[in-house]
Design an enzyme around this catalytic site. Sequence first.
Site, PDB file in Angstrom:
ATOM      1  N   ASN A   1       0.870  -1.172   0.000  1.00 22.49           N
ATOM      2  CA  ASN A   1       0.000   0.000   0.000  1.00 22.49           C
ATOM      3  C   ASN A   1       0.910   1.226   0.000  1.00 22.49           C
ATOM      4  O   ASN A   1       1.469   1.588   1.032  1.00 22.49           O
ATOM      5  CB  ASN A   1      -0.906  -0.021   1.240  1.00 22.49           C
ATOM      6  CG  ASN A   1      -1.795   1.213   1.320  1.00 22.49           C
ATOM      7  OD1 ASN A   1      -1.832   2.021   0.393  1.00 22.49           O
ATOM      8  ND2 ASN A   1      -2.499   1.358   2.425  1.00 22.49           N
TER       9      ASN A   1
ATOM     10  N   LYS B   1       0.091   4.209  -0.310  1.00 22.60           N
ATOM     11  CA  LYS B   1      -0.555   5.405   0.256  1.00 22.60           C
ATOM     12  C   LYS B   1      -0.271   6.602  -0.649  1.00 22.60           C
ATOM     13  O   LYS B   1      -0.226   6.428  -1.865  1.00 22.60           O
ATOM     14  CB  LYS B   1      -0.107   5.617   1.706  1.00 22.60           C
ATOM     15  CG  LYS B   1      -0.312   4.357   2.551  1.00 22.60           C
ATOM     16  CD  LYS B   1      -0.130   4.573   4.035  1.00 22.60           C
ATOM     17  CE  LYS B   1      -0.342   3.246   4.770  1.00 22.60           C
ATOM     18  NZ  LYS B   1      -0.252   3.380   6.224  1.00 22.60           N
TER      19      LYS B   1
ATOM     20  N   HIS C   1      -9.648   1.365   4.910  1.00 21.03           N
ATOM     21  CA  HIS C   1      -8.378   1.559   5.623  1.00 21.03           C
ATOM     22  C   HIS C   1      -8.622   2.526   6.792  1.00 21.03           C
ATOM     23  O   HIS C   1      -9.420   3.459   6.674  1.00 21.03           O
ATOM     24  CB  HIS C   1      -7.329   2.125   4.668  1.00 21.03           C
ATOM     25  CG  HIS C   1      -5.952   2.067   5.247  1.00 21.03           C
ATOM     26  ND1 HIS C   1      -5.512   2.977   6.183  1.00 21.03           N
ATOM     27  CD2 HIS C   1      -4.946   1.191   5.059  1.00 21.03           C
ATOM     28  CE1 HIS C   1      -4.275   2.662   6.539  1.00 21.03           C
ATOM     29  NE2 HIS C   1      -3.910   1.578   5.881  1.00 21.03           N
TER      30      HIS C   1
ATOM     31  N   GLU D   1      -7.005   4.923   7.808  1.00 20.94           N
ATOM     32  CA  GLU D   1      -6.773   6.335   7.466  1.00 20.94           C
ATOM     33  C   GLU D   1      -7.996   6.930   6.766  1.00 20.94           C
ATOM     34  O   GLU D   1      -8.315   8.108   6.937  1.00 20.94           O
ATOM     35  CB  GLU D   1      -5.505   6.453   6.602  1.00 20.94           C
ATOM     36  CG  GLU D   1      -4.264   6.193   7.445  1.00 20.94           C
ATOM     37  CD  GLU D   1      -3.094   5.553   6.713  1.00 20.94           C
ATOM     38  OE1 GLU D   1      -3.069   5.561   5.467  1.00 20.94           O
ATOM     39  OE2 GLU D   1      -2.193   5.025   7.400  1.00 20.94           O
TER      40      GLU D   1
ATOM     41  N   GLU E   1      -5.458  -4.518  10.720  1.00 19.92           N
ATOM     42  CA  GLU E   1      -4.429  -3.494  10.911  1.00 19.92           C
ATOM     43  C   GLU E   1      -4.693  -2.737  12.214  1.00 19.92           C
ATOM     44  O   GLU E   1      -5.479  -1.787  12.234  1.00 19.92           O
ATOM     45  CB  GLU E   1      -4.459  -2.499   9.739  1.00 19.92           C
ATOM     46  CG  GLU E   1      -4.168  -3.140   8.399  1.00 19.92           C
ATOM     47  CD  GLU E   1      -3.586  -2.131   7.408  1.00 19.92           C
ATOM     48  OE1 GLU E   1      -2.590  -2.481   6.774  1.00 19.92           O
ATOM     49  OE2 GLU E   1      -4.096  -1.015   7.291  1.00 19.92           O
TER      50      GLU E   1
ATOM     51  N   GLY F   1       2.569   2.553  10.890  1.00 19.95           N
ATOM     52  CA  GLY F   1       3.529   3.637  10.712  1.00 19.95           C
ATOM     53  C   GLY F   1       4.251   4.027  11.986  1.00 19.95           C
ATOM     54  O   GLY F   1       4.938   5.042  12.027  1.00 19.95           O
TER      55      GLY F   1
ATOM     56  N   SER G   1       3.439  -1.921  10.468  1.00 20.97           N
ATOM     57  CA  SER G   1       4.895  -2.021  10.654  1.00 20.97           C
ATOM     58  C   SER G   1       5.463  -3.393  10.302  1.00 20.97           C
ATOM     59  O   SER G   1       6.393  -3.870  10.957  1.00 20.97           O
ATOM     60  CB  SER G   1       5.280  -1.606  12.074  1.00 20.97           C
ATOM     61  OG  SER G   1       4.901  -0.253  12.320  1.00 20.97           O
TER      62      SER G   1
END
Length: 254
Positions: free
Chosen positions: A9, A11, A97, A99, A169, A175, A215
Amino acid sequence: MRKQIAAANWKMNKSLSEGKDLLAEILNSDLSIGQNQEVIFAVPFPYLMETQSMIGGKSGMFISAQNCHHKTAGAYTGEVSVDMLSSIGIQYCIIGHSERREYFAETNSMLLEKVNLCLAKNITPIFCCGEPLQIRESGTQNEYVAVQLNESLFQLDADQIQKIVIAYEPIWAIGTGKTATAEQAQEMHAHLRNVLSARYGMEIASKISILYGGSVKGNNASELFSQPDVDGGLVGGASLIASEFVQIINALKK
Ligand code: 13P
């Protein structure tokens, strides 16, 4: 065996030329992609077609969008529809996701609409779930992710649910460099499979790939992927570095 998947991904990273260089380096590496394995590149919208022409037709490799809109068409300036993705031959789309949920206020019911639209166009949703830190600290993560599945996926019938890929996730691991331990990942993946089994039966639940994201790196992928219910990874930061992502691909279970 269930499909084992390494999904990149990107992003909102990389220029087109940087992305092409990254992809070329990965494609020129010593990759071992087995029969039951897939490598997926979720690249930004403007790069989908270029990526397709670079990897199109390569065995075991697929392209994914990172998002789609939850309506079919119309006056939604700046948005991309599932029909558009389908018209250029995209096979996967990341849905929900964290985000998107957090920064773009995507709700479980919007995600349900996206999942339905994707399935109607034979695009496989990579459906993301996962809890924030305060939920993990309160010990209610199992209930939290069960609600995410229930509200966005469990209206699907037994045939449809088998077409979904799930990505767990945990938000606190995205991250942050703070990976879930292999035990934490396995525990949650087994829980998700049990939740799927309670709704659809274990025969169907055992066919659904559940990826871990948060991660994942070259040096921890093998341990995570060796867990019985971890069927690969959805990878952010480390997918932007060719050598890291190659290591992750090669760590998939054979
Ligand atoms: P990182 O691998 O950068 O933690 O991101 C995970 C992720 O969000 C993949 O979708």
